[in-house]
Design a protein around this motif. Structure first.
Motif, PDB file in Angstrom:
ATOM      1  N   UNK A 110       2.712  28.221  -1.205  1.00 51.65           N
ATOM      2  CA  UNK A 110       1.982  29.051  -0.852  1.00 51.65           C
ATOM      3  C   UNK A 110       0.871  28.896   0.082  1.00 51.65           C
ATOM      4  N   UNK A 111       0.192  27.805  -0.200  1.00 54.57           N
ATOM      5  CA  UNK A 111      -1.070  27.583   0.891  1.00 54.57           C
ATOM      6  C   UNK A 111      -0.674  26.589   2.024  1.00 54.57           C
ATOM      7  N   UNK A 112       0.239  25.402   1.768  1.00 51.87           N
ATOM      8  CA  UNK A 112       0.594  24.620   2.829  1.00 51.87           C
ATOM      9  C   UNK A 112      -0.702  23.532   2.659  1.00 51.87           C
ATOM     10  N   UNK A 113      -1.629  23.538   1.741  1.00 49.03           N
ATOM     11  CA  UNK A 113      -2.707  22.541   2.001  1.00 49.03           C
ATOM     12  C   UNK A 113      -1.961  21.333   1.220  1.00 49.03           C
ATOM     13  N   UNK A 114      -2.421  20.082   2.365  1.00 43.08           N
ATOM     14  CA  UNK A 114      -1.820  19.104   2.005  1.00 43.08           C
ATOM     15  C   UNK A 114      -2.543  18.140   1.012  1.00 43.08           C
ATOM     16  N   UNK A 115      -2.012  17.526  -0.273  1.00 39.61           N
ATOM     17  CA  UNK A 115      -2.846  16.809  -1.308  1.00 39.61           C
ATOM     18  C   UNK A 115      -2.258  15.271  -0.911  1.00 39.61           C
ATOM     19  N   UNK A 116      -3.124  14.753  -0.655  1.00 40.33           N
ATOM     20  CA  UNK A 116      -2.820  13.114  -0.496  1.00 40.33           C
ATOM     21  C   UNK A 116      -3.087  12.330  -1.824  1.00 40.33           C
ATOM     22  N   UNK A 117      -2.375  11.605  -2.242  1.00 42.89           N
ATOM     23  CA  UNK A 117      -2.584  10.976  -3.370  1.00 42.89           C
ATOM     24  C   UNK A 117      -2.245   9.514  -3.068  1.00 42.89           C
ATOM     25  N   UNK A 118      -3.341   8.461  -3.414  1.00 38.48           N
ATOM     26  CA  UNK A 118      -3.392   7.114  -3.426  1.00 38.48           C
ATOM     27  C   UNK A 118      -4.089   6.484  -4.419  1.00 38.48           C
ATOM     28  N   UNK A 119      -3.127   5.926  -5.050  1.00 42.82           N
ATOM     29  CA  UNK A 119      -3.474   5.556  -6.586  1.00 42.82           C
ATOM     30  C   UNK A 119      -3.981   6.441  -7.280  1.00 42.82           C
ATOM     31  N   UNK A 120      -4.989   6.496  -8.020  1.00 48.79           N
ATOM     32  CA  UNK A 120      -5.564   7.499  -8.792  1.00 48.79           C
ATOM     33  C   UNK A 120      -6.665   8.526  -7.898  1.00 48.79           C
ATOM     34  N   UNK A 121      -6.662   8.431  -6.699  1.00 52.39           N
ATOM     35  CA  UNK A 121      -7.431   9.251  -6.036  1.00 52.39           C
ATOM     36  C   UNK A 121      -6.890  10.335  -5.110  1.00 52.39           C
ATOM     37  N   UNK A 122      -7.257  11.301  -4.984  1.00 50.29           N
ATOM     38  CA  UNK A 122      -6.961  12.300  -4.266  1.00 50.29           C
ATOM     39  C   UNK A 122      -7.720  12.658  -2.846  1.00 50.29           C
ATOM     40  N   UNK A 123      -7.063  13.272  -1.804  1.00 52.96           N
ATOM     41  CA  UNK A 123      -7.796  13.839  -0.673  1.00 52.96           C
ATOM     42  C   UNK A 123      -7.129  14.969  -0.186  1.00 52.96           C
ATOM     43  N   UNK A 170       0.942  -1.138  -0.013  1.00 57.89           N
ATOM     44  CA  UNK A 170      -0.116  -0.066  -0.029  1.00 57.89           C
ATOM     45  C   UNK A 170       1.045   1.287   0.195  1.00 57.89           C
ATOM     46  N   UNK A 171       0.389   2.267  -0.675  1.00 57.23           N
ATOM     47  CA  UNK A 171       1.257   3.367  -0.910  1.00 57.23           C
ATOM     48  C   UNK A 171       0.374   4.661  -0.756  1.00 57.23           C
ATOM     49  N   UNK A 172       0.765   5.738  -0.053  1.00 58.80           N
ATOM     50  CA  UNK A 172       0.176   6.981   0.016  1.00 58.80           C
ATOM     51  C   UNK A 172       1.323   8.102   0.040  1.00 58.80           C
ATOM     52  N   UNK A 173       0.947   9.087  -0.924  1.00 58.60           N
ATOM     53  CA  UNK A 173       2.124  10.223  -1.037  1.00 58.60           C
ATOM     54  C   UNK A 173       1.446  11.524  -0.815  1.00 58.60           C
ATOM     55  N   UNK A 174       1.906  12.427   0.084  1.00 57.54           N
ATOM     56  CA  UNK A 174       1.163  13.586   0.323  1.00 57.54           C
ATOM     57  C   UNK A 174       2.390  14.688  -0.041  1.00 57.54           C
ATOM     58  N   UNK A 175       1.993  15.874  -0.903  1.00 58.60           N
ATOM     59  CA  UNK A 175       2.695  16.871  -1.105  1.00 58.60           C
ATOM     60  C   UNK A 175       1.986  18.216  -0.393  1.00 58.60           C
ATOM     61  N   UNK A 176       3.006  18.850   0.038  1.00 57.35           N
ATOM     62  CA  UNK A 176       2.402  20.353   0.457  1.00 57.35           C
ATOM     63  C   UNK A 176       2.443  21.241  -0.449  1.00 57.35           C
TER      64      UNK A 176
END
Length: 211
Positions: free
Chosen positions: A73-86, A64-70
């Motif tokens: 400018x905003x610092x919003x965390x974009x979580x990528x899991x397969x082809x999904x985003x949170x 299983x793998x999840x990747x988060x990028x800040x």
């Protein structure tokens, strides 16, 4: 009963006869049968999945793998899991925009989702009819944790509890059996009550060295 009423009633009968002892999972004679038809589909998928596992000895655990990028400018965390985003964000009083739930909130949501899914899986497996299902998870996260005077307060969400609201014609004994199976099989519930060791490393971009 009028001819129209008889026709309407007959049109809602299952297309095939239900084997004895399995009537409870049949679609209810109701225009809104709730989760029961889905549980039939889930059961078929579950049995097929288990059969494939038996006949395919080469099946291995999957990573299983999840990747988060800040975001800049905003610092919003974009979580990528397969082809999904949170999207995860902080509230307004913590330099955020409240565009998404915080990480502790997502954790409680993950537990809620996992418990809900495993309730569906085990209901299908055990043939416990469900017409409606809702799982609510609550916990405490104290921002003062670890600071002077609050050294003993956990920095992580704690006092976690969940409430399951079920609509079902099943007996209390069968619902208890279902609940026990869920707590035995739910991966996230068991992860939280039996925490794992986590290894971590930091790598400087453009450098092979670890910090």
């Amino acid at each position: 009963m009028s001819t129209a009423q008889r026709t309407q009633k007959n049109s809602r009968q299952p297309a095939t006869e239900v084997p004895p002892g399995e009537e409870l999972l049949a679609t209810a004679d109701d225009p809104q049968p709730g989760l029961r038809p889905y549980l039939e589909v889930k059961r078929a998928a579950l049995l097929a999945r288990e059969e494939r596992a038996k006949t395919s000895p080469g099946i291995l655990p999957h990573k299983l793998r999840a990747q988060t990028t800040a975001e800049s400018r905003s610092g919003v965390r974009r979580v990528r899991i397969r082809h999904h985003q949170i999207i995860s964000d902080s509230p307004l009083d913590f330099a955020g925009y409240d565009l998404g739930p915080s990480s502790p909130e997502i954790q409680l949501g993950v537990l809620s989702s996992c418990l809900t899914h495993v309730f569906l899986i085990q209901a299908a497996r055990l043939r416990v009819p469900l017409d409606a299902l809702e799982v609510e998870v609550e916990g405490v996260h104290d921002p003062r944790a670890g600071k002077s005077g609050f050294e003993q307060v956990p920095v992580y969400p704690h006092q976690i509890g969940y409430t399951v609201r079920v609509t079902s014609p099943a007996t209390e004994e069968r619902i208890r059996e279902l609940h026990e199976a869920v707590e035995r099989e739910c991966p996230i519930y068991n992860l939280l009550i039996n925490p794992q060791q986590i290894s971590g490393r930091v790598v400087l971009t453009g450098s092979p060295r670890e910090v």
